[in-house]
Design a protein around this motif. Structure first.
Motif, PDB file in Angstrom:
ATOM      1  N   ARG A  68       0.845  -1.191   0.000  1.00 42.84           N
ATOM      2  CA  ARG A  68       0.000   0.000   0.000  1.00 42.84           C
ATOM      3  C   ARG A  68       0.881   1.242   0.000  1.00 42.84           C
ATOM      4  NH1 ARG A  68      -5.367   1.174   2.365  1.00 42.84           N
ATOM      5  NH2 ARG A  68      -5.480  -1.061   2.513  1.00 42.84           N
ATOM      6  N   VAL A  69       0.466   2.245  -0.777  1.00 41.20           N
ATOM      7  CA  VAL A  69       1.156   3.537  -0.795  1.00 41.20           C
ATOM      8  C   VAL A  69       0.092   4.607  -0.596  1.00 41.20           C
ATOM      9  CG1 VAL A  69       2.524   5.165  -2.151  1.00 41.20           C
ATOM     10  CG2 VAL A  69       2.973   2.711  -2.330  1.00 41.20           C
ATOM     11  N   GLU A  70       0.115   5.260   0.555  1.00 43.29           N
ATOM     12  CA  GLU A  70      -0.885   6.278   0.867  1.00 43.29           C
ATOM     13  C   GLU A  70      -0.301   7.687   0.916  1.00 43.29           C
ATOM     14  OE1 GLU A  70      -2.910   5.120   4.442  1.00 43.29           O
ATOM     15  OE2 GLU A  70      -4.021   3.548   3.412  1.00 43.29           O
ATOM     16  N   ARG A  71       1.008   7.804   1.087  1.00 38.54           N
ATOM     17  CA  ARG A  71       1.611   9.133   1.137  1.00 38.54           C
ATOM     18  C   ARG A  71       1.762   9.667  -0.279  1.00 38.54           C
ATOM     19  NH1 ARG A  71       6.713   9.720   4.384  1.00 38.54           N
ATOM     20  NH2 ARG A  71       7.517   8.228   2.913  1.00 38.54           N
ATOM     21  N   ALA A  72       1.633  10.987  -0.416  1.00 40.34           N
ATOM     22  CA  ALA A  72       1.757  11.633  -1.722  1.00 40.34           C
ATOM     23  C   ALA A  72       3.221  11.935  -2.021  1.00 40.34           C
ATOM     24  CB  ALA A  72       0.941  12.916  -1.746  1.00 40.34           C
ATOM     25  N   TYR A  73       3.594  11.787  -3.281  1.00 41.40           N
ATOM     26  CA  TYR A  73       4.950  12.065  -3.728  1.00 41.40           C
ATOM     27  C   TYR A  73       4.882  12.979  -4.935  1.00 41.40           C
ATOM     28  CZ  TYR A  73       6.236   8.215  -0.714  1.00 41.40           C
ATOM     29  OH  TYR A  73       6.405   7.420   0.380  1.00 41.40           O
ATOM     30  N   GLY A  74       5.988  13.601  -5.230  1.00 42.75           N
ATOM     31  CA  GLY A  74       6.061  14.470  -6.394  1.00 42.75           C
ATOM     32  C   GLY A  74       6.246  15.916  -5.984  1.00 42.75           C
ATOM     33  N   THR A  75       5.947  16.805  -6.903  1.00 42.24           N
ATOM     34  CA  THR A  75       6.171  18.227  -6.675  1.00 42.24           C
ATOM     35  C   THR A  75       4.992  18.861  -5.955  1.00 42.24           C
ATOM     36  OG1 THR A  75       5.233  18.785  -8.822  1.00 42.24           O
ATOM     37  CG2 THR A  75       7.611  18.433  -8.723  1.00 42.24           C
ATOM     38  N   PHE A  76       5.275  19.992  -5.303  1.00 42.54           N
ATOM     39  CA  PHE A  76       4.206  20.773  -4.689  1.00 42.54           C
ATOM     40  C   PHE A  76       4.509  22.248  -4.898  1.00 42.54           C
ATOM     41  CE2 PHE A  76       7.340  20.423  -1.298  1.00 42.54           C
ATOM     42  CZ  PHE A  76       7.406  21.713  -0.809  1.00 42.54           C
ATOM     43  N   SER A  77       3.462  23.045  -4.861  1.00 35.91           N
ATOM     44  CA  SER A  77       3.601  24.490  -4.960  1.00 35.91           C
ATOM     45  C   SER A  77       2.426  25.126  -4.241  1.00 35.91           C
ATOM     46  CB  SER A  77       3.614  24.922  -6.428  1.00 35.91           C
ATOM     47  OG  SER A  77       3.720  26.333  -6.517  1.00 35.91           O
TER      48      SER A  77
END
Length: 153
Positions: A100-109
């Protein structure tokens, strides 16, 4: 009970921020895979933020767990404070190993319109235990002053 200064546009600005996030979230997923494939593609997420006044300064605290300080960019331009960065996915573990993967990954602004009372030359930022704290001091002329009354007879 504390006395709170009435600012008629505060709720309007808050509504605008929420609507902007709603549309950003809607368009962010357009044209991308959904469901289980989506986690591996990266993408965008928005860190939770608290903004409050403390000791005459405005303080912004953003939760950035798992984000390295070198992956965070803070800029002030045209009275707008912008936080940008990226939470990178742990590549040490193979995709097949995850249940399971529940945390968000990637860019943020995230962008915030600053009140005119903020002294943009004295903004400070510190990062500790996954929390970014940006201190926005007010200009001296914007701080309230006590004026004494002279009595003449």
């Amino acid at each position: 009970m504390a006395i709170v200064r009435w600012e008629p546009f505060r709720d309007l600005v808050s509504l605008q921020d929420r609507m902007n996030r709603l549309f950003e979230d809607s368009f962010r997923g357009a044209g991308r895979a959904t469901g289980e494939e989506d986690w591996a593609l990266g993408g965008s997420w928005a860190p939770a933020v608290d903004i409050f006044e403390q000791g005459g300064d405005i303080v912004l605290k953003a939760e950035l767990p798992g984000v390295d300080a070198k992956d965070v960019d803070i800029r002030v331009e045209n009275n707008t404070l912008t936080l940008r960065g990226e939470r990178k996915f742990d590549s040490e573990v193979k995709r097949e190993s995850y249940h399971r993967v529940e945390r968000a990954y990637g860019t943020f602004s995230r962008s915030f319109t600053l009140p005119t009372v903020v002294d943009t030359e004295k903004i400070k930022a510190e990062y500790k235990d996954g929390v970014l704290r940006v201190t926005l001091p007010q200009k001296e002329e914007a701080k309230p002053k006590q004026i004494s009354i002279s009595v003449t007879k």
